[in-house]
Design a protein around this motif. Structure first.
Motif, PDB file in Angstrom:
ATOM      1  N   GLU A  72       0.836  -1.199   0.000  1.00  0.00           N
ATOM      2  CA  GLU A  72       0.000   0.000   0.000  1.00  0.00           C
ATOM      3  C   GLU A  72       0.873   1.251   0.000  1.00  0.00           C
ATOM      4  O   GLU A  72       1.972   1.251   0.544  1.00  0.00           O
ATOM      5  N   GLN A  93      -3.708   3.714  -1.013  1.00  0.00           N
ATOM      6  CA  GLN A  93      -4.089   3.013  -2.236  1.00  0.00           C
ATOM      7  C   GLN A  93      -3.319   1.716  -2.415  1.00  0.00           C
ATOM      8  O   GLN A  93      -2.190   1.577  -1.941  1.00  0.00           O
ATOM      9  N   ALA A  95      -2.156  -1.090  -5.588  1.00  0.00           N
ATOM     10  CA  ALA A  95      -1.759  -0.962  -6.995  1.00  0.00           C
ATOM     11  C   ALA A  95      -2.877  -1.403  -7.932  1.00  0.00           C
ATOM     12  O   ALA A  95      -3.588  -2.365  -7.669  1.00  0.00           O
ATOM     13  N   TYR A 100      -0.206   3.253  -8.665  1.00  0.00           N
ATOM     14  CA  TYR A 100      -1.040   3.746  -7.570  1.00  0.00           C
ATOM     15  C   TYR A 100      -1.676   5.052  -8.022  1.00  0.00           C
ATOM     16  O   TYR A 100      -0.979   5.978  -8.440  1.00  0.00           O
TER      17      TYR A 100
END
Length: 142
Positions: A72, A93, A95, A100
């Motif tokens: 993340e 986020q 991937a 990202y």
């Protein structure tokens, strides 16, 4: 070869690879090496304005083997001034095809610092990027 055979290409690019970023130049594009990673960062649109949607694309791959980072990434923002200590989290986020994506919208124009943070093998990474939203002060007089 008939003309329909060429219809899937636009200026030498396959049309299936076009997306909302394809014809929009980035505001900033940075490539750098940080620790064990090669970083690629882009912010769209080219001239972000207050109260309009923008987005960040962030990609990190290992220098030694080219493998993409798959954990993340947390994106944070702060005002770019000497007296600013308040940092806000834009989002965390995962991937999407090794990239990202983080959207943003600022109510006020100004200079900001966006940070992308992640951790790999107990090593923290924090990459700061400048972003100007709206017109600069020296260009606002009419």
């Amino acid at each position: 070869m008939c003309s329909s055979d060429l219809a899937h290409h636009v200026l030498g690019r396959p049309s299936y690879s076009l997306n909302e970023d394809s014809n929009t130049p980035p505001r900033i594009q940075i490539e750098l090496l940080v620790g064990d990673y090669s970083i690629n960062y882009m912010a769209f649109p080219a001239f972000p304005k207050p109260n309009e949607q923008g987005r960040i694309n962030f990609y990190a791959s290992r220098i030694d083997n080219g493998k993409s980072y798959s954990g993340e990434v947390t994106f944070k923002i702060k005002n770019d001034s000497w007296f600013s200590s308040k940092t806000e989290t834009l989002g965390t986020q995962t991937a999407d095809d090794h990239v990202y994506h983080q959207s943003f919208m600022f109510k006020e124009g100004g200079d900001y610092i966006i940070s992308a943070e992640f951790q790999d093998n107990n090593t923290p990474y924090k990459i700061d990027f400048p972003l100007r939203v709206g017109r600069s002060e020296e260009h606002t007089s009419e």
